[in-house]
Design an enzyme around this catalytic site. Structure first.
Site, PDB file in Angstrom:
ATOM      1  N   GLY A  46      -3.752  -5.334  -0.185  1.00 12.89           N
ATOM      2  CA  GLY A  46      -3.333  -4.003  -0.595  1.00 12.89           C
ATOM      3  C   GLY A  46      -2.414  -4.104  -1.804  1.00 12.89           C
ATOM      4  O   GLY A  46      -1.864  -5.178  -2.073  1.00 12.89           O
ATOM      5  N   GLN A  51       4.377  -1.567  -7.264  1.00 14.94           N
ATOM      6  CA  GLN A  51       4.485  -3.023  -7.430  1.00 14.94           C
ATOM      7  C   GLN A  51       4.102  -3.488  -8.830  1.00 14.94           C
ATOM      8  O   GLN A  51       4.432  -4.611  -9.219  1.00 14.94           O
ATOM      9  CB  GLN A  51       3.596  -3.733  -6.403  1.00 14.94           C
ATOM     10  CG  GLN A  51       4.087  -3.567  -4.981  1.00 14.94           C
ATOM     11  CD  GLN A  51       3.125  -4.195  -3.999  1.00 14.94           C
ATOM     12  OE1 GLN A  51       2.135  -3.578  -3.618  1.00 14.94           O
ATOM     13  NE2 GLN A  51       3.387  -5.432  -3.604  1.00 14.94           N
ATOM     14  N   CYS A  91       4.044  -9.698   1.638  1.00 17.04           N
ATOM     15  CA  CYS A  91       4.041  -8.747   0.531  1.00 17.04           C
ATOM     16  C   CYS A  91       3.938  -9.525  -0.777  1.00 17.04           C
ATOM     17  O   CYS A  91       4.656 -10.507  -0.970  1.00 17.04           O
ATOM     18  CB  CYS A  91       5.324  -7.915   0.536  1.00 17.04           C
ATOM     19  SG  CYS A  91       5.380  -6.684  -0.772  1.00 17.04           S
ATOM     20  N   LEU A  92       3.071  -9.066  -1.661  1.00 21.90           N
ATOM     21  CA  LEU A  92       2.910  -9.742  -2.959  1.00 21.90           C
ATOM     22  C   LEU A  92       4.191  -9.697  -3.772  1.00 21.90           C
ATOM     23  O   LEU A  92       4.391 -10.539  -4.656  1.00 21.90           O
ATOM     24  CB  LEU A  92       1.757  -9.099  -3.747  1.00 21.90           C
ATOM     25  CG  LEU A  92       0.362  -9.293  -3.138  1.00 21.90           C
ATOM     26  CD1 LEU A  92      -0.661  -8.469  -3.904  1.00 21.90           C
ATOM     27  CD2 LEU A  92      -0.033 -10.764  -3.123  1.00 21.90           C
ATOM     28  N   HIS A 133       2.488   0.082   5.041  1.00 16.51           N
ATOM     29  CA  HIS A 133       3.233  -0.814   4.134  1.00 16.51           C
ATOM     30  C   HIS A 133       3.145  -0.291   2.690  1.00 16.51           C
ATOM     31  O   HIS A 133       4.150  -0.280   1.963  1.00 16.51           O
ATOM     32  CB  HIS A 133       2.624  -2.217   4.290  1.00 16.51           C
ATOM     33  CG  HIS A 133       3.119  -3.274   3.372  1.00 16.51           C
ATOM     34  ND1 HIS A 133       3.777  -4.408   3.812  1.00 16.51           N
ATOM     35  CD2 HIS A 133       3.016  -3.418   2.024  1.00 16.51           C
ATOM     36  CE1 HIS A 133       4.079  -5.178   2.773  1.00 16.51           C
ATOM     37  NE2 HIS A 133       3.622  -4.608   1.679  1.00 16.51           N
ATOM     38  N   GLU A 134       1.946   0.168   2.301  1.00 16.55           N
ATOM     39  CA  GLU A 134       1.764   0.658   0.918  1.00 16.55           C
ATOM     40  C   GLU A 134       2.469   1.997   0.697  1.00 16.55           C
ATOM     41  O   GLU A 134       3.061   2.227  -0.367  1.00 16.55           O
ATOM     42  CB  GLU A 134       0.271   0.795   0.573  1.00 16.55           C
ATOM     43  CG  GLU A 134      -0.571  -0.458   0.753  1.00 16.55           C
ATOM     44  CD  GLU A 134      -0.012  -1.715   0.137  1.00 16.55           C
ATOM     45  OE1 GLU A 134       0.843  -1.622  -0.768  1.00 16.55           O
ATOM     46  OE2 GLU A 134      -0.413  -2.814   0.568  1.00 16.55           O
ATOM     47  N   HIS A 137       5.967   1.368  -0.005  1.00  8.00           N
ATOM     48  CA  HIS A 137       6.201   0.982  -1.408  1.00  8.00           C
ATOM     49  C   HIS A 137       6.349   2.214  -2.301  1.00  8.00           C
ATOM     50  O   HIS A 137       7.220   2.249  -3.179  1.00  8.00           O
ATOM     51  CB  HIS A 137       5.036   0.152  -1.951  1.00  8.00           C
ATOM     52  CG  HIS A 137       5.094  -1.308  -1.663  1.00  8.00           C
ATOM     53  ND1 HIS A 137       6.145  -2.109  -2.056  1.00  8.00           N
ATOM     54  CD2 HIS A 137       4.218  -2.141  -1.047  1.00  8.00           C
ATOM     55  CE1 HIS A 137       5.905  -3.370  -1.696  1.00  8.00           C
ATOM     56  NE2 HIS A 137       4.741  -3.421  -1.075  1.00  8.00           N
TER      57      HIS A 137
END
Ligand code: GNR
Ligand code: NI
Length: 180
Positions: A46, A51, A91-92, A133-134, A137
């Site tokens: 995702g 991000q 997480c990236l 999670h997204e 963000h």
């Protein structure tokens, strides 16, 4: 298509609250395509526009094994949340950190697709975790916010040093997590 640079925690830009997309036009479609390229290349399941330092409510997800099920969510909203489950999250923007987080296990999402058409979708399992999670963000929230201050500070310090030393993804600090 272009690959976009991913921001790393504790970059303050990750705390920005994203604006609603007013018009799903060609610029948004291009952003979506670039976000998919960036997500698949990472690789991740995702990516939120936050991000990549674009503060509009745009999310891309593909939780399939074969990377053949791209899902686009523009202006996503959780309209129903049920149950509770724990899952290990990564997480990236927080490379090398994996922690168990508790969230609602089933959600119904309302959003616009890449063409600007509204849709609703029920999600459970990994997809339910990923979409929550997204959406976090897009609101400037990160999964480390669910951890203790002590744990979060330890992660922050390790990543600050890693970024100071050049942010080489082949050299992620070890181990930032001792939770398992
Ligand atoms: O690639 C990712 N994996 C992942 C695993 C468990 C829970 C959430 C995620 S999302 C993450 C990519 C990312 O950082 N998205 O914001
Ligand atoms: Ni993330």
């Amino acid at each position: 298509m272009s690959l976009l640079d991913i921001l790393y925690y504790p970059d303050p830009q990750l705390r920005t609250s994203a604006s609603e997309v007013r018009d799903v036009d060609g610029n948004v479609a291009k952003l979506v395509d670039d976000m998919f390229a960036t997500m698949y290349e990472a690789p991740g399941i995702g990516l939120a526009a936050t991000q990549v330092n674009v503060h509009q409510q745009v999310v891309v997800i593909d939780v399939s094994e074969e990377n053949d099920t791209p899902l686009t969510f523009i202006n996503p909203k959780i309209i129903v949340a049920e149950g509770m489950a724990e899952m290990q999250e990564g997480c990236l923007s927080i490379p090398g950190v994996y922690e168990t987080i508790k969230r609602p296990s089933e959600v119904r999402i309302a959003a616009l697709d890449r063409e600007g058409n509204p849709f609703e979708m029920d999600a459970d399992g990994l997809l339910a975790v990923c979409i929550q999670h997204e959406i976090d963000h897009l609101q400037g929230k990160l999964f480390v916010d669910y951890l203790s201050t002590l744990k979060r500070n330890r992660i922050r310090k390790k990543l600050e040093k890693w970024v100071r030393d050049g942010a080489d993804l082949d050299d992620i600090p070890e181990p930032v997590s001792r939770s398992r």
